[in-house]
Design a protein around this motif. Sequence first.
Motif: not given
Length: 182
Positions: A141, A159, A162, A174, A176
């Motif tokens: 993360v 990525f 999130d 964040t 992910r």
Amino acid sequence: MRVITGTARGRRLLTLEGEDVRPTTDRVKEAVFSVIQFETEGRVFLDLFAGSGQMGIEALSRGAREAVFVDSSKKAVEIIRKNLAATKLDRNARVRQTDWQSFLASGGQEFDIAFLDPPYGKGILQSALERLPVHMRKTGVIIAENPLDEEILSEYGEFALDRQYRYGKIKISTFRHKELLS
């Protein structure tokens, strides 16, 4: 500024002085670690714009296997080392005095958690987010702190955004791996 919980709970940390210094508040730090509370233990944490090192120290106090602290400032590195010694968490820490571009260009290590809180409004966060994903484990993360009015993309490499959290004028985002979000 203090360590919130874990083996170094309650320890006061030194901070840098000056107008350009903007430590993450205890409220935001607590919120960040609330988001990753079950992902910290045994993991490798990157504190990319470390400052006083409080985020990496908090991760170590909560059971991170290793924390890597990166800051280009000699004063910051001295404060980080003092804080690590005071909390007795220096055994699992690596402190690097270098700029973030050189550190990421050196490659090598993969991280489970990366925290980025660079100087605001200079485009540094966006550039770092573009380069960081290749250094992250697929299950990792990326956590970015920035002001509400500073735009960031919803995807960087593999990525994707999130969640986002607002704390006054601060935004925590964040990211992910895309495969884990679908």
